[in-house]
Design an enzyme around this catalytic site. Structure first.
Site, short mmCIF file in Angstrom:
data_model
loop_
_atom_site.label_atom_id
_atom_site.label_comp_id
_atom_site.label_asym_id
_atom_site.label_seq_id
_atom_site.Cartn_x
_atom_site.Cartn_y
_atom_site.Cartn_z
N ARG A 87 122.19 72.67 -52.23
CA ARG A 87 121.88 73.62 -53.31
C ARG A 87 120.47 73.41 -53.87
O ARG A 87 120.13 73.97 -54.90
CB ARG A 87 122.89 73.47 -54.45
CG ARG A 87 124.33 73.71 -54.05
CD ARG A 87 125.22 73.77 -55.28
NE ARG A 87 126.64 73.77 -54.93
CZ ARG A 87 127.62 73.89 -55.82
NH1 ARG A 87 127.32 74.03 -57.10
NH2 ARG A 87 128.88 73.88 -55.44
N LEU A 90 118.28 67.88 -54.37
CA LEU A 90 117.36 66.83 -53.95
C LEU A 90 115.92 67.31 -53.96
O LEU A 90 115.02 66.61 -54.42
CB LEU A 90 117.74 66.34 -52.54
CG LEU A 90 116.81 65.28 -51.95
CD1 LEU A 90 116.80 64.02 -52.79
CD2 LEU A 90 117.21 64.96 -50.51
N TYR A 119 113.54 62.05 -45.68
CA TYR A 119 112.37 62.03 -46.56
C TYR A 119 111.07 62.49 -45.90
O TYR A 119 110.07 62.66 -46.59
CB TYR A 119 112.21 60.63 -47.16
CG TYR A 119 113.33 60.34 -48.13
CD1 TYR A 119 113.30 60.83 -49.43
CD2 TYR A 119 114.44 59.59 -47.74
CE1 TYR A 119 114.33 60.59 -50.31
CE2 TYR A 119 115.48 59.34 -48.61
CZ TYR A 119 115.42 59.85 -49.90
OH TYR A 119 116.45 59.61 -50.77
N PHE A 407 114.98 47.66 -52.89
CA PHE A 407 114.87 48.05 -54.31
C PHE A 407 115.58 49.38 -54.54
O PHE A 407 115.89 50.08 -53.60
CB PHE A 407 113.42 48.12 -54.75
CG PHE A 407 112.54 49.05 -53.95
CD1 PHE A 407 112.45 50.39 -54.29
CD2 PHE A 407 111.81 48.59 -52.87
CE1 PHE A 407 111.64 51.26 -53.56
CE2 PHE A 407 110.99 49.44 -52.14
CZ PHE A 407 110.91 50.78 -52.48
#
Length: 407
Positions: A87, A90, A119, A407
């Site tokens: 949707r 992100l 990414y 991390f």
């Protein structure tokens, strides 16, 4: 979408656990990351009272080629609810986050990807790799350098030895690109040791390596996983950290880990791909080295990022860069590197010598992935003969980049 409020953190983190499979973190791990979270840099997407999307950023200083520590946003805690996928949640989070990082003056954003296919479309390129080894110590021997026998090893309490170990870590940061300088609170991550994280292994142990004058020049943190079958012991040593300031200390620590009684395997899941261990072992095949992507780099302010690092050879090249997600980086840039490796990067109207996307620049930024290899995959296009070799040599480093912790 809105910036997180401090009293919303638990709901926000509950959502994140669900997005990553629904297995709760241990109370100790949860408390650590709550203390490290910068709520002003954390975003939540809400559907009524439900948090359905999240993204955060840690404030890091990352080592780059040449030893400089460059401000970098450590992108973290990214997740979308299973019923809110596809949707644009992100994409909206990445858009807002990169705009905020740019406004804050950080030239770099970095992350470790739970799914590396995600990414690239936001301009992140894999820039460092981690190596896992699983050494059969019954059949692999070590050849150690001169001086190893002069190193004294001491078993110490991991908490009480923390200051000495942190001094060793801090000394190594400028020597290897991709290492974050330890920010306050992050030293606790390496000591995190709840029983739920041990997988049946012992509590965390620490051994330090000292010179004759008592100076600590290395350390290893590890656990021992006992196991038995009909033939006897089948124990394993699981190494979480090993850092050393010289070859003798490095070899002494590995020799110790190889020789722990009732163990026959040493496993280390996160080592640099050029780890000295590869040259100490007698049989590389029975050490089972395997690599995977680690740190992904995104140039947020292209000119500032390229000027922040040092280069290995002179260069004068015009880069035609595509960057659909951060269009302020798009266009032609002239990168001039002098004989000392210092660079100046400015916009230009001159004809381009190389054509590539910001993702490829991110991959090559730390010096571990060459532009030549990216060109061989069709990801970099040479427009002036010789420009590819010239630029690739300038970007390449002598030491493999490495991220020592997540991390």
């Amino acid at each position: 979408m809105r910036v997180l409020q401090a009293d919303e953190w638990d709901v926000w983190y509950d959502h994140l656990e669900l997005a990553f499979g629904g297995v709760p973190d241990s109370p100790e791990e949860r408390e650590l990351y709550k203390s490290l979270t910068d709520v002003d840099r954390s975003l939540g997407v809400w559907d009524g009272d439900a948090c359905v999307g999240s993204a955060g950023a840690f404030t890091f200083r990352l080592s780059v080629p040449g030893g400089a520590l460059v401000p970098a946003a450590g992108v973290t805690m990214v997740g979308v609810s299973p019923v809110h996928r596809r949707r644009g949640v992100l994409t909206s989070l990445m858009r807002r986050q990169l705009d905020d990082i740019r406004a804050g003056g950080e030239p770099l954003a970095v992350l470790t990807a739970s799914d590396p296919a995600i990414y690239g479309r936001f301009g992140y390129g894999p820039a460092s790799y981690a190596m896992a080894v699983e050494v059969d110590t019954t059949r692999v021997r070590l050849s150690v350098p001169p001086g190893t026998d002069a190193i004294r090893l001491r078993l110490v309490d991991p908490q009480r030895s923390l200051a000495d170990c942190e001094r060793v870590y801090a000394a190594l940061v400028p020597t290897r690109p991709g290492m974050p300088a330890r920010q306050p609170g992050w030293e606790r991550q390496s000591l995190l040791d709840p029983p739920a994280m041990r997988g049946g292994a012992s509590p965390l142990k620490c051994v330090v390596a000292e010179r004759e004058d008592g100076e600590v020049v290395g350390y290893a943190r590890y656990r021992v996983k006992p196991d038995w079958d009909l033939t006897g012991s089948e124990g394993r040593v699981e190494v979480s950290d090993l850092d050393a300031l010289d070859p003798a200390a490095c070899a002494a620590l590995w020799r110790y880990l190889f020789s722990i009684d009732l163990t026959w395997t040493v496993r280390a899941p996160r080592r640099p791909v050029d780890d000295p261990l590869l040259h100490l072992v007698s049989d590389i095949r029975r050490s089972r080295p395997r690599t995977r992507d680690s740190l992904h780099v995104r140039l947020v302010d292209l000119a500032a990022a390229l000027e922040a690092r040092t280069y290995g050879a002179p260069a004068d090249v015009v880069l035609a860069v595509t960057d659909a997600f951060c269009p302020w980086n798009e266009g032609r840039w002239r990168l001039v590197v002098d004989a000392k490796g210092v660079a100046r990067c400015t916009r230009t109207e001159e004809p381009a010598d190389l054509e590539l996307s910001v993702r490829e620049l991110g991959s090559a930024y730390l010096g571990g992935i060459t532009l030549t290899s990216l060109a061989a995959a069709g990801l970099v296009r040479e427009l002036r003969p010789g420009a590819l070799t010239e630029t690739s040599r300038a970007f390449a480093g002598d030491v493999a980049p490495w991220l020592p912790h997540g991390f």
